[in-house]
Design an enzyme around this catalytic site. Structure first.
Site: not given
Ligand SMILES: NC(=O)c1ccc[n+]([C@@H]2O[C@H](COP(=O)([O-])OP(=O)(O)OC[C@H]3O[C@@H](n4cnc5c(N)ncnc54)[C@H](O)[C@@H]3O)[C@@H](O)[C@H]2O)c1
Length: 254
Positions: A62-63, A89, A155, A159
């Site tokens: 849990d980050v 991530n 958010y 970020k």
């Molecule tokens: N998908 C997009 O369009 C996008 C765009 C910009 C930035 N991002 C960033 O990329 C990263 C990944 O996003 P994604 O789209 O793959 O999201 P996702 O929801 O598919 O995956 C997120 C992951 O983070 C984990 N997670 C969440 N809270 C957690 C916690 N407290 N402890 C441990 N793990 C935790 C989840 O279990 C999951 O594995 C994020 O930081 C997101 O903000 C995503």
């Protein structure tokens, strides 16, 4: 095999961007520690990597809790002898009018998206500082840490904070052989995002129109830069926040 013999931790590796980076790193020869909240999902990704001849370990984390990240780094170092690459991530998104955003939601988002990144950097650096080879840290932030988007106060603030931490820690640890960089993605078609698109909850047409390259990003669009930043080929790059957004954050015209 650009990451041969490297040891990497990827947080949030159970799905989406983290899962794809972890699989790609394993294909490039890295030993990958998959860290996230969902044990079952992590175990199946670890098996998939192992079945293809790679090395992977699944650990829950849990980050939001520094001791949880510390335990993952310690376990990685004891299993594999060191930590070369840390990918912070894990993240959550939150869309809500700012005037009604509840303190507990604000706190939850900052704890995950900003505090979690700092704790991940801190734990990784403690290990990397003890290694002559140093290491590299990559934070996955967002284009919304560079430019503002309404209703995303927690958010965007998180970020933007992650981007500043990237620069600050890069300067602080540069002389100690630790590089810190960030990838700032635009809209990326993960399974979650595709689900939202399928439900008609994301204005895809408007997003494509606003994006100079005219499309939403695919997860594959991030993997090349994620490998480059983790490899020795980017050895003089640190403190960089790299948008991977089809030009969205560069665009400022009508
Ligand atoms: N998908 C997009 O369009 C996008 C765009 C910009 C930035 N991002 C960033 O990329 C990263 C990944 O996003 P994604 O789209 O793959 O999201 P996702 O929801 O598919 O995956 C997120 C992951 O983070 C984990 N997670 C969440 N809270 C957690 C916690 N407290 N402890 C441990 N793990 C935790 C989840 O279990 C999951 O594995 C994020 O930081 C997101 O903000 C995503």
């Amino acid at each position: 095999m650009k990451l041969k013999d490297k040891v990497a931790i990827v947080t949030g590796a159970s799905k989406g961007i983290g899962k794809s980076i972890a699989i790609r790193y394993a294909e490039e020869g890295a030993t990958v520690v998959l860290a996230s909240r969902s044990e079952d999902l992590l175990a199946s990704i670890a098996s998939r990597i192992q079945d293809s001849g790679g090395r992977a370990l699944a650990l829950t984390v849990d980050v939001r809790r520094p001791e949880s990240l510390e335990a993952v780094v310690r376990k990685t170092a004891s299993e594999f002898g060191r930590l070369d690459i840390m990918i912070n991530n894990a993240g959550i998104s939150m869309v809500h009018p700012s005037e009604d955003l509840k303190p507990e939601d604000w706190q939850r988002a900052l704890e995950t998206d900003l505090f979690g990144v700092f704790y991940g950097c801190q734990s990784a650096a403690r290990q990397m500082l003890s290694q002559a080879s140093g290491g590299c840290i990559i934070n996955i932030s967002s284009m919304y840490g560079i430019i503002a988007a309404p209703m995303r106060a927690a958010y965007c603030a998180s970020k933007a904070g992650a981007n500043m931490l990237t620069k600050l820690l890069a300067c602080e640890w540069a002389a100690k052989n630790i590089r810190v960089n960030a990838i700032a993605p635009g809209y990326i078609r993960t399974e979650l995002v595709q689900g939202i698109i399928d439900k008609g909850m994301l204005p895809v047409g408007a997003i494509q129109k606003r994006t100079p390259q005219g499309r939403i990003g695919e997860v594959d669009d991030l993997l090349g830069i994620a490998v480059l930043l983790a490899s020795d080929e980017s050895s003089f790059m640190t403190g960089a926040v790299i948008p991977v957004d089809g030009g969205w954050s560069a665009y400022g015209y009508l």
